[in-house]
Design a protein around this motif. Structure first.
Motif, mmCIF file in Angstrom:
data_model
loop_
_atom_site.group_PDB
_atom_site.id
_atom_site.type_symbol
_atom_site.label_atom_id
_atom_site.label_comp_id
_atom_site.label_asym_id
_atom_site.label_seq_id
_atom_site.Cartn_x
_atom_site.Cartn_y
_atom_site.Cartn_z
ATOM 1 N N THR A 106 -7.157 33.623 19.664
ATOM 2 C CA THR A 106 -5.787 34.447 19.052
ATOM 3 C C THR A 106 -6.319 34.186 17.567
ATOM 4 O OG1 THR A 106 -4.579 32.500 19.361
ATOM 5 C CG2 THR A 106 -4.378 34.661 20.887
ATOM 6 N N PRO A 107 -6.670 32.881 16.937
ATOM 7 C CA PRO A 107 -7.103 33.081 15.562
ATOM 8 C C PRO A 107 -7.972 33.971 15.150
ATOM 9 C CG PRO A 107 -6.974 30.779 16.488
ATOM 10 C CD PRO A 107 -6.736 31.824 17.616
ATOM 11 N N ARG B 291 0.740 35.821 23.500
ATOM 12 C CA ARG B 291 1.356 35.649 24.828
ATOM 13 C C ARG B 291 0.690 35.117 26.067
ATOM 14 N NH1 ARG B 291 3.002 38.718 29.341
ATOM 15 N NH2 ARG B 291 4.759 38.060 30.325
ATOM 16 N N MET B 292 -0.439 35.759 26.141
ATOM 17 C CA MET B 292 -1.363 35.268 27.614
ATOM 18 C C MET B 292 -2.101 33.920 27.104
ATOM 19 S SD MET B 292 -0.408 37.296 29.894
ATOM 20 C CE MET B 292 0.390 38.697 30.251
ATOM 21 N N LEU B 293 -2.545 33.975 26.044
ATOM 22 C CA LEU B 293 -3.716 32.906 25.717
ATOM 23 C C LEU B 293 -3.129 31.583 25.099
ATOM 24 C CD1 LEU B 293 -6.708 34.932 24.388
ATOM 25 C CD2 LEU B 293 -6.589 33.694 26.567
ATOM 26 N N THR C 222 -0.684 45.161 18.322
ATOM 27 C CA THR C 222 -0.154 44.919 19.850
ATOM 28 C C THR C 222 -0.946 44.015 20.504
ATOM 29 O OG1 THR C 222 0.911 46.979 19.421
ATOM 30 C CG2 THR C 222 0.794 46.215 21.511
ATOM 31 N N HIS C 223 -2.263 44.247 20.209
ATOM 32 C CA HIS C 223 -3.574 43.523 21.058
ATOM 33 C C HIS C 223 -3.330 41.868 20.756
ATOM 34 C CE1 HIS C 223 -7.776 42.869 21.738
ATOM 35 N NE2 HIS C 223 -7.100 42.469 22.848
ATOM 36 N N HIS C 224 -2.881 41.595 19.404
ATOM 37 C CA HIS C 224 -2.949 40.381 18.908
ATOM 38 C C HIS C 224 -1.629 39.737 19.557
ATOM 39 C CE1 HIS C 224 -1.430 37.251 16.080
ATOM 40 N NE2 HIS C 224 -2.458 36.756 16.466
ATOM 41 N N THR D 45 2.904 42.968 31.970
ATOM 42 C CA THR D 45 3.670 42.649 32.995
ATOM 43 C C THR D 45 2.681 41.603 33.775
ATOM 44 O OG1 THR D 45 2.700 44.473 34.632
ATOM 45 C CG2 THR D 45 4.688 44.757 33.202
ATOM 46 N N MET D 46 1.490 41.187 33.406
ATOM 47 C CA MET D 46 0.826 40.476 34.275
ATOM 48 C C MET D 46 1.360 39.040 34.080
ATOM 49 S SD MET D 46 -3.252 40.733 33.558
ATOM 50 C CE MET D 46 -3.284 40.039 31.951
ATOM 51 N N GLN D 47 1.289 38.139 35.016
ATOM 52 C CA GLN D 47 1.977 36.694 34.889
ATOM 53 C C GLN D 47 1.207 35.928 34.304
ATOM 54 O OE1 GLN D 47 3.704 36.231 39.287
ATOM 55 N NE2 GLN D 47 1.699 37.640 39.407
ATOM 56 N N PRO D 48 1.473 35.385 33.403
ATOM 57 C CA PRO D 48 0.587 34.682 32.397
ATOM 58 C C PRO D 48 -0.183 33.368 33.280
ATOM 59 C CG PRO D 48 2.756 34.879 31.289
ATOM 60 C CD PRO D 48 2.866 35.356 32.874
ATOM 61 N N ALA D 49 0.789 32.637 33.995
ATOM 62 C CA ALA D 49 -0.095 31.797 35.160
ATOM 63 C C ALA D 49 -1.133 32.296 36.036
ATOM 64 C CB ALA D 49 0.876 30.842 35.835
#
Length: 434
Positions: A401-402, A387-389, A380-382, A281-285
Motif C-alpha cells: 500500500t505505500p 483495507r485488504m492488505l 479507490t484502488h488504494h 465484499t471479499m472477506q479480508p481473512a
C-alpha cells in the motif's frame, strides 16, 4: 486417478486437441488449487504441451491454440514464470482488440482497426465483461444453494451473497444497456438472467471462460477476486483502444471525435465503480489466506493498465525505471521507442494550429474529466488495498500500500490542468495536474 488415466490415454493416442480431457484436469486443479497440484499431473501436462506445440506444417488450429494457451496457464508455476497475466489466464479470454493477446502484448494491428470501426470491438468487450460478472454471480448462487462443492473454504454469509448479487447487477448494468438488454437485469434471479443473456452458440466461448478459472487455493472468495480482476483487464483493454483512437483524431485535428473517444473512456471507467464495491465484499481473512500462494502475481504487472497510463502521457524516466514498468518491459520498450500519447498529440495539435479556440477547449475539457476519473480510480484502488492488505507487502515485489499511495497522484496529463471545473484553462505548453 481419473486425470492420470485419461491424460495417459490421450498422450498414447493421436493427442487430438479437440479431445483433450479438460474436465478431469480442471477437477483436480479445483480440488486442491493450482499451487498444490501434484507434480505427476504437471509432468503429464508438460508432455501434453510438448505434443500440442510441436512444429507443424501450418498454423495451429483454434483447438490447438486454446489447448496450448491453457497448458501455459496451468503450468506457469511449474515453469517458474507465474505472474499476474498467467494467474488471470488473460490469453484464454482473448481480450477484444488483443490488448493482452500473445507475447508481444497488443501489437497485432487491432488498434488501427478499432480506431476506424469501434462499435464491434466495444460490443465484444461489453459481452465479455457481462460474461465475467455473470459467471461470478452464478458461482455465488450455486455455492449458496449447495449446488457446487467448488472452492468450499470460507463460504460467505447469505447476506454477503445477496449484496454481491445486487452489486454485480449494478456493475453489469451499463454494458447491458449498451447491448440493448437493460430491462433484462431486473429479474429476481439476476445472475441466472445475466448468464442467459450472454449464452453463446459457440461452445468454445464457454470452454475458454471455464478454463480461465484456475484459483491457487480453495477459498471461495478467490473466484470473485479472479473474475473482477479479469473484468478490469477487459475494461483497461478498452480504454487502450479509445486512447489510441483519440491520438489518431488529434493528429488529424478532429476535435469532436477525439473528445467523444475520451468521453466514452471516462464513462467506461466511471461506470466500473461497482466492480470495486463488489470486490470490497471479499472477506479480508479469506483474501489473506489465498494470497499467500499468489506471490509473484500482482496488478502492478497489468500490461493493459500500463498501456493506458503511457498512452495518456509519456512517463518520466523515474517512472519508467520503477517496479511498475520493470515488470512490463514490453510496454517500457514501446514507450522508449517513441510510442505517442494523447498529451503529446494534444500539444502538437495546438502548436501546429490544428486545434484552436473552442475546439482546443473541447478536447481539453474531455481530457480533464477523463483524468479525474483515473485519479478517482487510483484513490479507490488504494483504499481497497489498504483495507485488504494493511501493512503487508505486495505480491509483485513492492512494499504494497505505500507504493500505491505514492503513485496514486501521478499526473494523467501534463498539457491541461486536472480541474474539471469551469475555471480551468487550457495550457498546451505546460500546466499542473494538481
Amino acid at each position: 486417478m481419473r486425470f492420470v488415466r485419461e491424460l495417459t490415454s490421450w498422450l498414447s493416442g493421436a493427442a487430438d486437441p479437440d479431445n483433450f480431457p479438460y474436465s478431469p484436469v480442471l477437477a483436480e486443479f479445483h480440488r486442491v488449487g493450482k499451487h498444490f497440484v501434484e507434480k505427476e499431473l504437471l509432468a503429464l501436462l508438460d508432455s501434453a504441451r510438448a505434443r500440442v506445440t510441436a512444429p507443424a506444417a501450418g498454423p495451429p488450429s483454434p483447438a490447438a491454440r486454446l489447448l496450448g494457451d491453457f497448458l501455459d496457464v496451468a503450468l506457469d508455476k511449474w515453469d517458474g514464470r507465474y505472474d499476474y497475466r498467467s494467474y488471470l489466464a488473460l490469453r484464454l479470454l482473448r481480450l477484444p482488440c488483443g490488448a493482452d493477446d500473445g507475447p508481444g502484448g497488443d501489437d497485432d494491428g487491432h488498434g488501427d482497426k478499432a480506431a476506424g470501426h469501434p462499435e464491434d470491438a466495444r460490443r465484444d468487450r461489453d459481452r465479455l465483461l457481462v460474461r465475467l460478472v455473470a459467471d461470478a454471480l452464478a458461482f455465488e448462487l450455486a455455492a449458496g444453494s449447495d449446488a457446487t462443492d467448488l472452492l468450499p473454504e470460507d463460504r460467505p454469509s447469505r447476506e454477503v451473497v445477496a449484496k454481491r448479487q445486487r452489486l454485480g447487477v449494478r456493475a453489469a448494468a451499463p454494458a447491458l444497456a449498451r447491448l440493448g438488454l437493460a430491462g433484462q437485469a431486473h429479474d429476481r434471479e439476476p445472475a441466472a438472467v445475466l448468464r442467459a443473456l450472454v449464452a453463446d452458440g459457440d461452445p468454445a466461448v464457454g470452454l475458454a471462460l471455464r478454463l480461465s478459472m484456475l484459483p491457487v487455493y480453495v477459498s471461495h472468495d478467490e473466484y470473485l477476486f479472479i473474475r473482477v480482476l479479469q473484468a478490469y483487464e477487459c475494461l483497461f483493454a478498452g480504454l487502450v483502444e479509445e486512447l489510441r483512437a483519440t491520438i489518431v483524431a488529434l493528429r488529424a485535428g478532429h476535435a469532436r471525435p477525439a473528445a467523444d473517444r475520451l468521453a466514452y473512456a471516462r464513462a467506461q471507467l466511471t461506470a466500473a465503480g461497482p466492480l470495486f464495491s463488489l470486490l470490497a465484499t471479499m472477506q479480508p481473512a479469506a483474501f489473506r489466506t489465498f494470497r499467500q500462494y499468489t506471490e509473484g502475481a500482482s496488478a502492478i504487472q497489468s500490461r493493459s493498465y500500463k498501456l493506458m497510463e503511457s498512452l495518456c502521457r509519456t512517463p518520466e524516466g523515474t517512472r519508467l525505471e520503477s517496479p511498475a514498468y520493470q515488470q512490463v518491459p514490453e510496454v517500457r520498450d514501446r514507450v522508449q521507442a517513441g510510442q505517442p500519447s494523447v498529451d503529446e498529440a494534444f500539444r502538437a495539435a495546438v502548436r501546429e494550429g490544428l486545434l484552436t479556440g473552442a475546439d482546443a477547449e473541447l478536447v481539453a475539457g474531455a481530457m480533464r474529466t477523463f483524468a479525474a476519473a483515473v485519479l478517482q480510480w487510483r484513490r479507490t484502488h488504494h483504499r481497497l488495498a489498504t483495507r485488504m492488505l494493511g501493512p503487508r507487502p505486495g505480491t509483485g515485489y513492492t512494499e504494497g500500500t505505500p507504493y500505491l499511495a505514492a503513485v496514486r497522484s501521478i499526473p494523467v496529463f501534463s498539457s491541461v490542468t486536472h480541474d474539471p471545473g469551469p475555471s480551468s484553462r487550457t495550457d498546451p505548453t505546460g500546466g499542473s495536474p494538481e
